[in-house]
Write a protein that holds these residues in place. Structure first.
Motif, PDB file in Angstrom:
ATOM      1  N   LEU A  71      36.622  45.223  53.757  1.00  0.00           N
ATOM      2  CA  LEU A  71      36.590  46.214  52.795  1.00  0.00           C
ATOM      3  C   LEU A  71      37.045  46.128  51.348  1.00  0.00           C
ATOM      4  O   LEU A  71      37.818  45.225  51.176  1.00  0.00           O
ATOM      5  CB  LEU A  71      36.956  47.680  53.357  1.00  0.00           C
ATOM      6  CG  LEU A  71      38.489  48.002  53.487  1.00  0.00           C
ATOM      7  CD1 LEU A  71      39.081  49.367  53.632  1.00  0.00           C
ATOM      8  CD2 LEU A  71      39.266  46.940  54.154  1.00  0.00           C
ATOM      9  N   PRO A  72      36.489  46.822  50.475  1.00  0.00           N
ATOM     10  CA  PRO A  72      37.132  46.949  49.086  1.00  0.00           C
ATOM     11  C   PRO A  72      38.738  47.349  49.353  1.00  0.00           C
ATOM     12  O   PRO A  72      39.162  48.179  49.793  1.00  0.00           O
ATOM     13  CB  PRO A  72      36.041  47.702  48.205  1.00  0.00           C
ATOM     14  CG  PRO A  72      35.182  48.179  49.083  1.00  0.00           C
ATOM     15  CD  PRO A  72      35.426  47.652  50.461  1.00  0.00           C
TER      16      PRO A  72
ATOM     17  N   VAL B 295      40.421  42.657  56.257  1.00  0.00           N
ATOM     18  CA  VAL B 295      40.515  41.925  55.073  1.00  0.00           C
ATOM     19  C   VAL B 295      40.145  42.607  53.952  1.00  0.00           C
ATOM     20  O   VAL B 295      38.776  43.217  53.821  1.00  0.00           O
ATOM     21  CB  VAL B 295      39.307  40.557  55.560  1.00  0.00           C
ATOM     22  CG1 VAL B 295      39.453  39.775  54.326  1.00  0.00           C
ATOM     23  CG2 VAL B 295      40.103  39.786  56.417  1.00  0.00           C
ATOM     24  N   SER B 296      40.751  42.497  52.852  1.00  0.00           N
ATOM     25  CA  SER B 296      40.369  43.290  51.586  1.00  0.00           C
ATOM     26  C   SER B 296      39.823  42.299  50.734  1.00  0.00           C
ATOM     27  O   SER B 296      40.088  40.947  50.647  1.00  0.00           O
ATOM     28  CB  SER B 296      41.474  44.173  51.109  1.00  0.00           C
ATOM     29  OG  SER B 296      42.448  43.141  50.547  1.00  0.00           O
TER      30      SER B 296
ATOM     31  N   PRO C 202      45.135  41.364  42.611  1.00  0.00           N
ATOM     32  CA  PRO C 202      46.020  40.157  43.204  1.00  0.00           C
ATOM     33  C   PRO C 202      46.330  40.518  44.511  1.00  0.00           C
ATOM     34  O   PRO C 202      46.843  39.610  45.468  1.00  0.00           O
ATOM     35  CB  PRO C 202      47.117  39.831  42.213  1.00  0.00           C
ATOM     36  CG  PRO C 202      47.305  40.959  41.390  1.00  0.00           C
ATOM     37  CD  PRO C 202      45.826  41.640  41.311  1.00  0.00           C
ATOM     38  N   ARG C 203      46.287  41.743  44.895  1.00  0.00           N
ATOM     39  CA  ARG C 203      46.726  42.232  46.303  1.00  0.00           C
ATOM     40  C   ARG C 203      45.585  42.157  47.307  1.00  0.00           C
ATOM     41  O   ARG C 203      45.906  42.224  48.419  1.00  0.00           O
ATOM     42  CB  ARG C 203      47.251  43.724  46.390  1.00  0.00           C
ATOM     43  CG  ARG C 203      48.588  43.782  45.656  1.00  0.00           C
ATOM     44  CD  ARG C 203      48.837  45.155  45.629  1.00  0.00           C
ATOM     45  NE  ARG C 203      47.869  46.062  44.927  1.00  0.00           N
ATOM     46  CZ  ARG C 203      48.078  47.217  44.602  1.00  0.00           C
ATOM     47  NH1 ARG C 203      48.876  48.110  44.795  1.00  0.00           N
ATOM     48  NH2 ARG C 203      46.972  47.709  43.975  1.00  0.00           N
ATOM     49  N   ASP C 204      44.468  41.916  46.841  1.00  0.00           N
ATOM     50  CA  ASP C 204      43.498  41.676  47.825  1.00  0.00           C
ATOM     51  C   ASP C 204      43.587  40.291  48.483  1.00  0.00           C
ATOM     52  O   ASP C 204      43.675  39.314  48.002  1.00  0.00           O
ATOM     53  CB  ASP C 204      42.091  41.904  47.291  1.00  0.00           C
ATOM     54  CG  ASP C 204      41.663  43.447  46.759  1.00  0.00           C
ATOM     55  OD1 ASP C 204      42.186  44.244  47.554  1.00  0.00           O
ATOM     56  OD2 ASP C 204      41.490  43.600  45.743  1.00  0.00           O
TER      57      ASP C 204
ATOM     58  N   LEU D 161      41.197  32.929  47.844  1.00  0.00           N
ATOM     59  CA  LEU D 161      41.605  33.235  49.160  1.00  0.00           C
ATOM     60  C   LEU D 161      43.002  33.227  49.070  1.00  0.00           C
ATOM     61  O   LEU D 161      43.802  32.329  49.206  1.00  0.00           O
ATOM     62  CB  LEU D 161      41.165  32.299  50.417  1.00  0.00           C
ATOM     63  CG  LEU D 161      41.577  32.675  51.919  1.00  0.00           C
ATOM     64  CD1 LEU D 161      40.993  33.908  52.288  1.00  0.00           C
ATOM     65  CD2 LEU D 161      40.879  31.740  52.837  1.00  0.00           C
ATOM     66  N   GLN D 162      43.805  34.532  49.162  1.00  0.00           N
ATOM     67  CA  GLN D 162      45.038  34.789  48.650  1.00  0.00           C
ATOM     68  C   GLN D 162      46.218  34.543  49.994  1.00  0.00           C
ATOM     69  O   GLN D 162      47.164  34.357  49.726  1.00  0.00           O
ATOM     70  CB  GLN D 162      45.142  36.168  48.232  1.00  0.00           C
ATOM     71  CG  GLN D 162      44.629  36.348  46.804  1.00  0.00           C
ATOM     72  CD  GLN D 162      45.049  35.910  45.811  1.00  0.00           C
ATOM     73  OE1 GLN D 162      44.905  34.729  45.271  1.00  0.00           O
ATOM     74  NE2 GLN D 162      46.117  36.773  45.046  1.00  0.00           N
ATOM     75  N   ARG D 163      45.594  34.781  51.325  1.00  0.00           N
ATOM     76  CA  ARG D 163      46.500  34.717  52.244  1.00  0.00           C
ATOM     77  C   ARG D 163      45.679  33.995  53.589  1.00  0.00           C
ATOM     78  O   ARG D 163      44.435  34.282  53.190  1.00  0.00           O
ATOM     79  CB  ARG D 163      47.174  36.049  52.711  1.00  0.00           C
ATOM     80  CG  ARG D 163      46.446  37.212  52.994  1.00  0.00           C
ATOM     81  CD  ARG D 163      46.820  38.549  52.849  1.00  0.00           C
ATOM     82  NE  ARG D 163      47.751  38.922  51.696  1.00  0.00           N
ATOM     83  CZ  ARG D 163      47.172  39.340  50.624  1.00  0.00           C
ATOM     84  NH1 ARG D 163      45.976  39.446  50.562  1.00  0.00           N
ATOM     85  NH2 ARG D 163      47.768  39.533  49.536  1.00  0.00           N
TER      86      ARG D 163
END
Length: 151
Positions: free
Chosen positions: A61-62, A78-79, A84-86, A100-102
């Protein structure tokens, strides 16, 4: 075969995904409670919480809709978005570079480590639509280096 459930306001986003995802997936637009979906995808243009959310293994989702994720029976969330929090965002828009931040876990349980992936330029494609498309492919098990070019 995975079921991908789409929560979309109109037909543009579902048409975009169906034209660019592998054959053999079962798509359905959210119209009420049904059998649990493998993956539920909230379109970039969705506003507000999903109606009568049903269970799913993974929810994409957004990022701005993340406050409603707690009310949805999903195995994991998964956002995507430009924050940068997504989990899925861009480190660059020109040329596009997916970040892919995490760690991301696919539906088959494969863990994808944080990384950046250059993408071919996508003129005329909304960045959040591109992120949702990439998120669906990654969650369905496509290796990041195997993301196909958009046509």
């Amino acid at each position: 075969m995975e079921t991908v459930e789409l929560w979309a306001r109109g037909t543009g986003f579902p048409r975009f995904l169906r034209a660019r995802l592998p054959a053999g997936l079962v798509f359905r637009l959210r119209r009420g409670r049904g059998a649990p979906a493998g993956l539920a995808v909230v379109a970039p243009d969705w506003a507000g919480p999903p109606p009568a959310p049903g269970p799913c293994r993974a929810l994409l989702l957004p990022g701005e809709l993340a406050p409603w994720a707690g009310g949805i029976p999903a195995g994991w969330v998964v956002s995507y978005g430009l924050s940068p929090r997504d989990t899925l965002t861009f480190s660059s828009l020109s040329p596009p570079c997916l970040a892919l931040q995490r760690e991301l876990v696919t539906l088959d349980g494969t863990c994808r480590e944080p990384q950046e992936l250059p993408l071919p330029p996508q003129p005329g494609t909304d960045p959040r639509t591109l992120l949702a498309w990439a998120g669906v492919l990654l969650l369905l098990g496509t290796a990041p280096e195997d993301l196909p070019p958009l046509l």
